[in-house]
Scaffold this motif. Structure first.
Motif, PDB file in Angstrom:
ATOM      1  N   ARG A   1       9.825   3.492  -2.570  1.00 15.00           N
ATOM      2  CA  ARG A   1       8.801   2.479  -2.818  1.00 15.00           C
ATOM      3  C   ARG A   1       7.781   3.064  -3.790  1.00 15.00           C
ATOM      4  O   ARG A   1       7.485   4.255  -3.744  1.00 15.00           O
ATOM      5  CB  ARG A   1       8.119   2.054  -1.518  1.00 15.00           C
ATOM      6  CG  ARG A   1       9.054   1.340  -0.553  1.00 15.00           C
ATOM      7  CD  ARG A   1       8.287   0.790   0.642  1.00 15.00           C
ATOM      8  NE  ARG A   1       9.175   0.071   1.558  1.00 15.00           N
ATOM      9  CZ  ARG A   1       9.761   0.599   2.606  1.00 15.00           C
ATOM     10  NH1 ARG A   1       9.558   1.876   2.889  1.00 15.00           N
ATOM     11  NH2 ARG A   1      10.541  -0.136   3.389  1.00 15.00           N
ATOM     12  N   THR A   2       7.245   2.236  -4.661  1.00 14.11           N
ATOM     13  CA  THR A   2       6.409   2.744  -5.748  1.00 14.11           C
ATOM     14  C   THR A   2       5.147   3.432  -5.233  1.00 14.11           C
ATOM     15  O   THR A   2       4.653   4.360  -5.867  1.00 14.11           O
ATOM     16  CB  THR A   2       6.012   1.598  -6.687  1.00 14.11           C
ATOM     17  OG1 THR A   2       5.405   0.539  -5.912  1.00 14.11           O
ATOM     18  CG2 THR A   2       7.230   1.053  -7.406  1.00 14.11           C
TER      19      THR A   2
ATOM     20  N   SER B   1      11.301   9.015   0.025  1.00 15.09           N
ATOM     21  CA  SER B   1      12.267   7.930  -0.094  1.00 15.09           C
ATOM     22  C   SER B   1      12.386   7.167   1.215  1.00 15.09           C
ATOM     23  O   SER B   1      12.264   7.735   2.298  1.00 15.09           O
ATOM     24  CB  SER B   1      13.628   8.480  -0.502  1.00 15.09           C
ATOM     25  OG  SER B   1      14.092   9.407   0.462  1.00 15.09           O
ATOM     26  N   ARG B   2      12.661   5.886   1.099  1.00 17.06           N
ATOM     27  CA  ARG B   2      12.889   5.071   2.293  1.00 17.06           C
ATOM     28  C   ARG B   2      14.348   5.090   2.720  1.00 17.06           C
ATOM     29  O   ARG B   2      14.666   4.744   3.860  1.00 17.06           O
ATOM     30  CB  ARG B   2      12.434   3.632   2.057  1.00 17.06           C
ATOM     31  CG  ARG B   2      13.317   2.808   1.127  1.00 17.06           C
ATOM     32  CD  ARG B   2      13.063   1.330   1.320  1.00 17.06           C
ATOM     33  NE  ARG B   2      13.776   0.491   0.375  1.00 17.06           N
ATOM     34  CZ  ARG B   2      15.038   0.076   0.548  1.00 17.06           C
ATOM     35  NH1 ARG B   2      15.708   0.444   1.623  1.00 17.06           N
ATOM     36  NH2 ARG B   2      15.619  -0.691  -0.353  1.00 17.06           N
TER      37      ARG B   2
ATOM     38  N   GLU C   1      10.124  -1.238  -6.013  1.00 23.05           N
ATOM     39  CA  GLU C   1      10.956  -0.105  -5.638  1.00 23.05           C
ATOM     40  C   GLU C   1      11.725   0.390  -6.861  1.00 23.05           C
ATOM     41  O   GLU C   1      11.865  -0.339  -7.852  1.00 23.05           O
ATOM     42  CB  GLU C   1      11.944  -0.485  -4.530  1.00 23.05           C
ATOM     43  CG  GLU C   1      11.304  -0.845  -3.210  1.00 23.05           C
ATOM     44  CD  GLU C   1      12.318  -1.260  -2.169  1.00 23.05           C
ATOM     45  OE1 GLU C   1      12.107  -0.958  -0.976  1.00 23.05           O
ATOM     46  OE2 GLU C   1      13.327  -1.874  -2.546  1.00 23.05           O
TER      47      GLU C   1
END
Length: 465
Positions: free
Chosen positions: A320-321, A326-327, A306
């Motif tokens: 997260r990559t 976005s989370r 991340e």
């Protein structure tokens, strides 16, 4: 008289009796799926309750560290997890104990803005650069003994230094400004000058950011104000320059994958590159969207899974990559332009520095419980996480998990950006419809962000005297 065989049922009291009256009652369970026809329905209900409770207990803000001026730079201590350095636009440098929220050491380091701070590998010394054209080295042991206002060493630069990065093992560091210079800590003059020139003997634009790769330690990358992303090799080998549509404000290398580079762009997006594919058309492997203003800083988690970003839209986001959105989004009512962001070394917290004179401390996982947990509580949390993973693709669970309350200005800016994108795509579709087949080709969003690539086999640069 013959004795008949008698079978007696025997049960171990440890299987059904509580050890103390404070324990819960033990319940036997038969794992035969034929005897549990409503198991999926019960688990779905538990998953719904778990994801709702996750949003109820999502309180990421931990505390704030007050400054007298706007915060311009952050740096983690390489050996102490609870310590961090902060620099302000007025040149004030502080060392904080994050666990106590207490300032351990403070000094007026520069006569202007501290543009960057970097720690040396030994963990006891660190470097600062500022608008006063100086590079200063500080020693924590000597500073705490009384010589608080005196740096250990000072280097003078001809121009303003906008960034600094240190080699992982050697006593070498690189600064950027109008030129990219390689310094040896034992010399006062730069060891080498890296100038990628397209017209004349000098670089076309000032360099905004420079970062050493901490895995492949001979590689480093820089970004300049001419929208170029330049990849260097200190061994004098291949160098590449990627031209982007908009300026790149900050860079970050993945600490677990040496070939992954992430850049914070002025066009509200964050781009992830694979440096192995720079010579191909798929240089950008992922676009991370969500911000509604320029992205000013980016930093990776120690796990490499991340990263967090800071933006002009008064918020920070966690990506997260492998995902494009976005989370989580963190913001407060009084938080202004976020200029720098930092992920802690234990992967538990995130620090953000903003123009409202504050460094805020956040939890990396908003609903995580801090402190010691009992085994039963940890088991319940792990079970809830597994339920959310198992039923996360259900529409109701997904809707609750991804919903965030955001400020009104972000909602308005998001709607405006959506209208602009729809207008551009509609215009492109009309051009393609009324043009000769093949005249207006389909171009992916990842390729639109890149203007072109300049590739050289020999390292451009001139050695300094």
């Amino acid at each position: 008289m013959s004795i008949k065989k008698i079978n007696v049922l025997s049960r171990n009291p440890d299987h059904y009796l509580r050890e103390t009256k404070h324990d819960i009652h033990k319940v036997q369970r038969n794992y035969d799926p034929a005897l549990h026809p409503f198991e999926a329905a019960r688990e779905y209900k538990l998953a719904m309750n778990s994801v709702k409770l996750e949003r109820v207990f999502a309180k990421p803000f931990v505390g704030s560290l007050d400054h007298t001026e706007a915060v311009s730079s952050l740096c983690r201590h390489p050996h102490r997890l609870s310590c961090a350095f902060t620099g302000t636009v007025e040149g004030e440098l502080r060392l904080w104990d994050l666990s106590k929220k207490k300032c351990e050491w403070m000094v007026q380091a520069h006569n202007g803005q501290i543009t960057s701070i970097v720690a040396a590998p030994d963990g006891n010394s660190f470097f600062t650069v500022g608008n006063d054209k100086t590079i200063k080295k500080w020693n924590l042991d000597k500073a705490k003994k009384g010589n608080q206002d005196l740096p250990v060493d000072t280097w003078l630069s001809d121009t303003i230094v906008t960034g600094i990065t240190h080699h992982r093992s050697r006593k070498e560091f690189i600064t950027c400004g109008e030129r990219v210079l390689l310094w040896d800590a034992s010399n006062k003059a730069p060891k080498f000058s890296y100038d990628w020139s397209t017209s004349g003997d000098k670089n076309d634009a000032s360099v905004a950011c420079v970062k050493f790769n901490q895995v492949e330690t001979s590689l480093f990358a820089s970004s300049d104000y001419a929208n170029n992303l330049v990849l260097y090799d200190t061994r004098g080998k291949e160098v590449k320059k990627l031209k982007m549509n908009m300026r790149i404000n900050a860079l970050a290398w993945n600490p677990m994958e040496a070939f992954i580079l992430t850049a914070a762009s002025e066009d509200y997006n964050v781009y992830t590159y694979d440096i192995r594919k720079f010579s191909k058309s798929q240089q950008v492997v992922n676009i991370h969207m969500g911000h509604t203003a320029a992205v000013l800083d980016v930093d990776y988690a120690p796990t490499g899974l991340e990263f967090c970003t800071a933006s002009y839209d008064k918020s920070i986001r966690i990506f997260r990559t492998e995902e494009g959105h976005s989370r989580d989004v963190y913001h407060t009512k009084r938080m202004f332009k976020v200029s720098c962001v930092l992920w802690s070394g234990d992967n538990k917290f995130i620090l953000s520095g903003s123009s409202d004179h504050n460094v805020r401390l956040w939890k990396a996982k908003s609903n995580e419980k801090l402190g010691i947990m009992r085994a039963r509580e940890r088991y319940a949390i792990n079970y809830a996480e597994e339920l959310k993973r198992k039923y996360g693709h259900f529409p109701q669970v997904k809707r609750i998990a991804r919903h965030r309350h955001l400020p009104q200005h972000i909602y308005n800016a998001k709607n405006e950006l959506r209208a602009m994108k729809e207008s551009r795509s509609r215009k492109e579709a009309n051009r393609r419809k009324h043009s000769t087949p093949g005249e207006v080709p389909h171009v992916s969003a990842r390729q639109k962000a890149v203007v072109g690539l300049q590739d050289d086999g020999v390292l451009p640069g001139t050695s300094s005297d």
